[in-house]
Design an enzyme around this catalytic site. Structure first.
Site, PDB file in Angstrom:
ATOM      1  N   GLY A 182       0.837  -1.200   0.000  1.00 29.90           N
ATOM      2  CA  GLY A 182       0.000   0.000   0.000  1.00 29.90           C
ATOM      3  C   GLY A 182       0.867   1.244   0.000  1.00 29.90           C
ATOM      4  N   GLY A 184      -0.117   4.402   0.119  1.00 33.63           N
ATOM      5  CA  GLY A 184      -0.961   5.539   0.510  1.00 33.63           C
ATOM      6  C   GLY A 184      -0.267   6.301   1.618  1.00 33.63           C
ATOM      7  N   ARG A 272      -8.206   1.748   6.097  1.00 35.03           N
ATOM      8  CA  ARG A 272      -8.795   1.489   7.416  1.00 35.03           C
ATOM      9  C   ARG A 272     -10.294   1.296   7.286  1.00 35.03           C
ATOM     10  NH1 ARG A 272      -5.630   2.545  11.828  1.00 35.03           N
ATOM     11  NH2 ARG A 272      -7.405   3.234  13.082  1.00 35.03           N
ATOM     12  N   HIS A 443       9.642  38.028   4.536  1.00 40.25           N
ATOM     13  CA  HIS A 443      10.818  37.572   3.796  1.00 40.25           C
ATOM     14  C   HIS A 443      11.948  37.274   4.769  1.00 40.25           C
ATOM     15  CE1 HIS A 443      13.712  37.251   0.545  1.00 40.25           C
ATOM     16  NE2 HIS A 443      14.516  38.032   1.255  1.00 40.25           N
TER      17      HIS A 443
HETATM   18  P1  FAD Z   1     -10.278   7.208  16.765  1.00 41.78           P
HETATM   19  O1  FAD Z   1      -9.113   8.129  16.930  1.00 41.78           O
HETATM   20  O2  FAD Z   1     -10.072   5.930  16.097  1.00 41.78           O
HETATM   21  O3  FAD Z   1     -10.925   7.019  18.178  1.00 41.78           O
HETATM   22  C1  FAD Z   1     -11.982   6.160  18.423  1.00 41.78           C
HETATM   23  C2  FAD Z   1     -11.917   5.734  19.880  1.00 41.78           C
HETATM   24  O4  FAD Z   1     -13.116   5.052  20.209  1.00 41.78           O
HETATM   25  C3  FAD Z   1     -10.779   4.771  20.174  1.00 41.78           C
HETATM   26  O5  FAD Z   1      -9.969   5.294  21.209  1.00 41.78           O
HETATM   27  C4  FAD Z   1     -11.474   3.475  20.585  1.00 41.78           C
HETATM   28  O6  FAD Z   1     -10.779   2.777  21.595  1.00 41.78           O
HETATM   29  C5  FAD Z   1     -12.806   4.010  21.097  1.00 41.78           C
HETATM   30  N1  FAD Z   1     -13.902   3.042  21.020  1.00 41.78           N
HETATM   31  C6  FAD Z   1     -14.350   2.381  19.927  1.00 41.78           C
HETATM   32  N2  FAD Z   1     -15.406   1.618  20.226  1.00 41.78           N
HETATM   33  C7  FAD Z   1     -15.634   1.791  21.553  1.00 41.78           C
HETATM   34  C8  FAD Z   1     -16.585   1.275  22.449  1.00 41.78           C
HETATM   35  N3  FAD Z   1     -17.543   0.421  22.061  1.00 41.78           N
HETATM   36  N4  FAD Z   1     -16.525   1.657  23.743  1.00 41.78           N
HETATM   37  C9  FAD Z   1     -15.571   2.511  24.173  1.00 41.78           C
HETATM   38  N5  FAD Z   1     -14.654   3.045  23.359  1.00 41.78           N
HETATM   39  C10 FAD Z   1     -14.681   2.702  22.070  1.00 41.78           C
HETATM   40  N6  FAD Z   1      -4.909  11.946  10.617  1.00 41.78           N
HETATM   41  C11 FAD Z   1      -4.486  13.205  10.425  1.00 41.78           C
HETATM   42  O7  FAD Z   1      -5.330  14.103  10.311  1.00 41.78           O
HETATM   43  N7  FAD Z   1      -3.162  13.523  10.364  1.00 41.78           N
HETATM   44  C12 FAD Z   1      -2.206  12.575  10.484  1.00 41.78           C
HETATM   45  O8  FAD Z   1      -1.014  12.889  10.429  1.00 41.78           O
HETATM   46  C13 FAD Z   1      -2.605  11.235  10.680  1.00 41.78           C
HETATM   47  N8  FAD Z   1      -1.686  10.261  10.812  1.00 41.78           N
HETATM   48  C14 FAD Z   1      -2.102   8.981  11.031  1.00 41.78           C
HETATM   49  C15 FAD Z   1      -1.126   7.995  11.159  1.00 41.78           C
HETATM   50  C16 FAD Z   1      -1.509   6.689  11.371  1.00 41.78           C
HETATM   51  C17 FAD Z   1      -0.448   5.623  11.521  1.00 41.78           C
HETATM   52  C18 FAD Z   1      -2.887   6.357  11.492  1.00 41.78           C
HETATM   53  C19 FAD Z   1      -3.311   4.945  11.764  1.00 41.78           C
HETATM   54  C20 FAD Z   1      -3.858   7.327  11.360  1.00 41.78           C
HETATM   55  C21 FAD Z   1      -3.474   8.656  11.122  1.00 41.78           C
HETATM   56  N9  FAD Z   1      -4.410   9.667  10.966  1.00 41.78           N
HETATM   57  C22 FAD Z   1      -3.992  10.955  10.747  1.00 41.78           C
HETATM   58  C23 FAD Z   1      -5.859   9.405  11.037  1.00 41.78           C
HETATM   59  C24 FAD Z   1      -6.415   9.776  12.425  1.00 41.78           C
HETATM   60  O9  FAD Z   1      -5.741   9.007  13.409  1.00 41.78           O
HETATM   61  C25 FAD Z   1      -7.907   9.490  12.476  1.00 41.78           C
HETATM   62  O10 FAD Z   1      -8.557  10.178  11.423  1.00 41.78           O
HETATM   63  C26 FAD Z   1      -8.504   9.965  13.797  1.00 41.78           C
HETATM   64  O11 FAD Z   1      -7.897   9.312  14.892  1.00 41.78           O
HETATM   65  C27 FAD Z   1     -10.016   9.703  13.817  1.00 41.78           C
HETATM   66  O12 FAD Z   1     -10.555  10.106  15.029  1.00 41.78           O
HETATM   67  P2  FAD Z   1     -11.874   9.427  15.612  1.00 41.78           P
HETATM   68  O13 FAD Z   1     -12.175  10.169  16.865  1.00 41.78           O
HETATM   69  O14 FAD Z   1     -12.899   9.344  14.567  1.00 41.78           O
HETATM   70  O15 FAD Z   1     -11.480   7.920  15.924  1.00 41.78           O
HETATM   71  P1  NAD Z   2      -4.697   4.841   2.096  1.00 41.96           P
HETATM   72  O1  NAD Z   2      -6.073   4.749   1.617  1.00 41.96           O
HETATM   73  O2  NAD Z   2      -4.055   6.170   2.241  1.00 41.96           O
HETATM   74  O3  NAD Z   2      -3.739   3.993   1.141  1.00 41.96           O
HETATM   75  C1  NAD Z   2      -3.949   2.641   0.877  1.00 41.96           C
HETATM   76  C2  NAD Z   2      -3.175   2.283  -0.365  1.00 41.96           C
HETATM   77  O4  NAD Z   2      -3.189   0.873  -0.488  1.00 41.96           O
HETATM   78  C3  NAD Z   2      -3.784   2.850  -1.647  1.00 41.96           C
HETATM   79  O5  NAD Z   2      -2.786   3.463  -2.418  1.00 41.96           O
HETATM   80  C4  NAD Z   2      -4.371   1.621  -2.336  1.00 41.96           C
HETATM   81  O6  NAD Z   2      -4.357   1.733  -3.740  1.00 41.96           O
HETATM   82  C5  NAD Z   2      -3.437   0.529  -1.837  1.00 41.96           C
HETATM   83  N1  NAD Z   2      -4.012  -0.814  -1.847  1.00 41.96           N
HETATM   84  C6  NAD Z   2      -5.261  -1.195  -1.505  1.00 41.96           C
HETATM   85  N2  NAD Z   2      -5.389  -2.533  -1.597  1.00 41.96           N
HETATM   86  C7  NAD Z   2      -4.187  -3.006  -1.980  1.00 41.96           C
HETATM   87  C8  NAD Z   2      -3.661  -4.308  -2.230  1.00 41.96           C
HETATM   88  N3  NAD Z   2      -4.419  -5.383  -2.106  1.00 41.96           N
HETATM   89  N4  NAD Z   2      -2.365  -4.429  -2.596  1.00 41.96           N
HETATM   90  C9  NAD Z   2      -1.581  -3.316  -2.735  1.00 41.96           C
HETATM   91  N5  NAD Z   2      -2.025  -2.071  -2.514  1.00 41.96           N
HETATM   92  C10 NAD Z   2      -3.297  -1.912  -2.130  1.00 41.96           C
HETATM   93  O7  NAD Z   2      -4.681   4.026   3.482  1.00 41.96           O
HETATM   94  P2  NAD Z   2      -3.597   3.926   4.634  1.00 41.96           P
HETATM   95  O8  NAD Z   2      -2.261   4.361   4.161  1.00 41.96           O
HETATM   96  O9  NAD Z   2      -3.755   2.566   5.215  1.00 41.96           O
HETATM   97  O10 NAD Z   2      -4.125   4.985   5.678  1.00 41.96           O
HETATM   98  C11 NAD Z   2      -5.434   4.843   6.244  1.00 41.96           C
HETATM   99  C12 NAD Z   2      -6.034   6.183   6.522  1.00 41.96           C
HETATM  100  O11 NAD Z   2      -5.391   6.775   7.647  1.00 41.96           O
HETATM  101  C13 NAD Z   2      -5.859   7.189   5.401  1.00 41.96           C
HETATM  102  O12 NAD Z   2      -6.879   7.105   4.445  1.00 41.96           O
HETATM  103  C14 NAD Z   2      -5.918   8.491   6.114  1.00 41.96           C
HETATM  104  O13 NAD Z   2      -7.265   8.856   6.221  1.00 41.96           O
HETATM  105  C15 NAD Z   2      -5.356   8.182   7.490  1.00 41.96           C
HETATM  106  N6  NAD Z   2      -3.963   8.668   7.601  1.00 41.96           N
HETATM  107  C16 NAD Z   2      -3.717   9.993   7.428  1.00 41.96           C
HETATM  108  C17 NAD Z   2      -2.430  10.463   7.530  1.00 41.96           C
HETATM  109  C18 NAD Z   2      -2.177  11.930   7.345  1.00 41.96           C
HETATM  110  O14 NAD Z   2      -3.135  12.698   7.395  1.00 41.96           O
HETATM  111  N7  NAD Z   2      -0.956  12.357   7.147  1.00 41.96           N
HETATM  112  C19 NAD Z   2      -1.380   9.610   7.784  1.00 41.96           C
HETATM  113  C20 NAD Z   2      -1.665   8.261   7.943  1.00 41.96           C
HETATM  114  C21 NAD Z   2      -2.958   7.802   7.857  1.00 41.96           C
END
Ligand code: FAD
Ligand code: NAD
Length: 464
Positions: A182, A184, A272, A443
């Site tokens: 992936g 992405g 995701r 600047h």
């Molecule tokens: P979450 O942050 O997923 O929170 C949901 C919470 O609900 C969790 O803590 C979970 O434990 C809790 N929960 C779920 N079900 C229950 C239940 N039944 N009872 C009690 N608690 C529960 N986004 C950006 O904008 N910038 C970034 O740089 C960025 N980097 C990322 C890097 C990675 C590696 C990943 C995985 C994601 C990244 N994201 C980034 C995406 C960002 O993390 C999510 O968009 C954001 O966390 C979403 O917020 P949320 O509140 O919807 O859900």
């Molecule tokens: P993504 O949607 O960004 O990228 C997934 C990639 O996997 C795509 O390019 C897709 O074409 C590829 N893909 C899908 N199925 C595949 C397969 N079978 N084999 C090979 N490639 C395949 O998803 P992600 O990188 O897992 O991140 C999940 C989400 O978390 C993002 O959509 C974003 O919303 C959030 N996130 C945001 C940030 C940020 O804001 N900087 C950083 C990390 C994560």
């Protein structure tokens, strides 16, 4: 069994849930938040923050290694080494500080926090198994902010060498060979970080190019950098599963051949899934939008007084969208007339170099029926970028040809993530090219490239 009542019950303490709860508390709404894991959710604990900390470590290490090899300005350094376990501890320290901050903010705004998994009984009630026994919570309004979790592939379930982003953010040694499935956000942010830390990285992407959701011109400098880092990119390729022998990943290439890629670790980053199962949500029988909960512009679900925000409601799954939605719902529950209707939601990919997109790209603007005017200014003509040895990339501005309304601003280059605030403000304020061009930009800064891009679109750049 304990019983609690509240005006607002929030399920999930990630950015969407905690922002809603803090704001509701500030507005005097009696609020209970239930979180089963750690406050701060995905973003704070296993997402945005720890990934940016690791990227910072990789950047520091990578720069030191590059300077040690050949410094354009005569810096003399020995070859650096890194204690990744120590770096991970440092990263966890940052996460811990921010988590403490969220807990304190919730407390200060009068929100009651319950730790445990919430099981929904109906649209107003949930049951939580807490450390001190079961607790029933009843509320007039329910906010679902349960977030998302990593998706795996049928032939490649998580476990062992197959890591999700969570596992990749907890390694204590840099893998010698890392396969990333992936290309992405996660695959490239973490894949490039590990490449800079010395791993030999192969990226397997099903689409025809890396970052397929972004326009190709913007991502080209990222691809060039990946090549310079020695990363191999297989596009149009499919991960099939683990090889039976040896530490390898089986991949079907675009040419229809099967290849085995050496992999001590495999980072699976193919998207995701919204978290909608396992906590009684089906009892509410809410209208769905594919796998996501369907919400309107007020973040209302199909059931009265049941709201939803963040990743569980769909794309873009970004923390700042979740926070903005959460604030809107808090306002509505407090009696305000609010809607979540932004002109644009900024997107940033924290690769090296960084990529930012706010609003419409030129292609999207044309597809939306606009005749467009473009300005694109390269960092190779920007003094600050040159003085910081970071001339790669550009800023591009997209505007309507008729009235010069700015429709989008994009950039690629070192440090451009910090320009995103200005891009979003310009779009949200309805800026015209003339507004951006006439704003005095300090600047020397990279921001001057934004002003120059606007001048270019008007036909009179000063420095090009
Ligand atoms: P979450 O942050 O997923 O929170 C949901 C919470 O609900 C969790 O803590 C979970 O434990 C809790 N929960 C779920 N079900 C229950 C239940 N039944 N009872 C009690 N608690 C529960 N986004 C950006 O904008 N910038 C970034 O740089 C960025 N980097 C990322 C890097 C990675 C590696 C990943 C995985 C994601 C990244 N994201 C980034 C995406 C960002 O993390 C999510 O968009 C954001 O966390 C979403 O917020 P949320 O509140 O919807 O859900
Ligand atoms: P993504 O949607 O960004 O990228 C997934 C990639 O996997 C795509 O390019 C897709 O074409 C590829 N893909 C899908 N199925 C595949 C397969 N079978 N084999 C090979 N490639 C395949 O998803 P992600 O990188 O897992 O991140 C999940 C989400 O978390 C993002 O959509 C974003 O919303 C959030 N996130 C945001 C940030 C940020 O804001 N900087 C950083 C990390 C994560």
């Amino acid at each position: 069994m304990g019983e609690m009542t509240a005006r607002l019950l929030v399920i999930g303490g990630g950015p969407g849930g905690y922002a809603a709860a803090i704001r509701a508390g500030q507005l005097g709404v009696d609020t209970v938040l239930v979180e089963r894991d750690r406050l701060g959710g995905t973003c704070l604990n296993i997402g945005c923050i720890p990934s940016k900390a690791l990227i910072h470590v990789a950047e520091a290490f990578g720069r030191a290694a590059e300077q040690a090899e050949a410094s354009p300005f005569g810096l003399r350094l020995g070859r650096p080494s890194l204690d990744l376990a120590r770096a991970m501890e440092w990263k966890e320290g940052i996460v811990g500080r921010l988590q403490g901050g969220v807990a304190a903010l919730l407390k200060r705004s009068g929100v009651r926090t319950v730790h445990g998994q919430a099981e929904l009984l109906d649209g107003k009630t949930c049951r939580v198994e807490t450390d001190t026994g079961p607790q029933t919570i009843r509320a007039e309004h329910l906010l679902l902010a349960t977030g998302s979790e990593p998706a795996d592939l049928p032939g490649l379930p998580f476990g062992g060498r197959v890591l999700s982003s969570t596992g990749a953010l907890a390694l204590t040694e840099v893998p010698e060979h890392l396969a990333v499935v992936g290309a992405g956000y996660i695959g490239l942010e973490l894949g490039m970080a590990y490449a800079r830390l010395g791993a030999r990285v192969v990226v397997v992407e099903a689409a025809e190019r890396i970052l397929p959701a972004w326009d190709a011109e913007l991502t080209r400098p990222v691809l060039r950098r990946m090549e310079r880092l020695g990363m191999e990119v297989l596009t149009g390729a499919e991960a099939r599963g683990l090889a039976e022998e040896g530490a390898a990943l089986r991949v079907a290439t675009a040419e229809g051949r099967e290849r085995r890629i050496a992999a001590d670790a495999i980072l699976l980053a193919v998207g995701r899934r919204p978290r909608t199962r396992g906590f009684g949500l089906e009892r509410l029988d809410l209208t769905m939008n594919g796998p996501f909960l369907r919400v309107d512009e007020r973040c209302a679900t199909s059931m009265r007084n049941v709201w939803a925000v963040g990743d569980v409601t769909g794309e873009p799954m970004l923390a700042h969208r979740a926070i903005a939605q959460g604030e809107v719902v808090a306002g509505i529950v407090a009696g305000e007339r609010r809607a979540f209707d932004p002109v644009a939601i900024p997107a940033i990919c924290f690769t090296s170099p960084e990529v930012v997109a706010v609003g419409l790209s030129p292609t999207e603007a044309r597809q939306a029926g606009h005749e467009v005017r473009l300005g694109q200014f390269p960092f190779s003509a920007n003094g600050k970028a040159l003085a910081e040895d970071a001339e790669e990339g550009f800023v591009r501005i997209v505007a309507r040809a008729d009235n010069h309304l700015v429709l989008g601003i994009q950039a690629v280059g070192q440090g451009v993530s910090e320009l995103a605030a200005g891009f979003a403000l310009a779009l949200e304020m309805g800026a015209r090219l003339e507004d951006v061009a006439a704003t005095v930009h300090a600047h020397p800064t990279r921001g001057e490239a934004v002003q120059e891009a606007a001048r270019m679109a008007l036909g009179h750049a000063l420095h090009l």
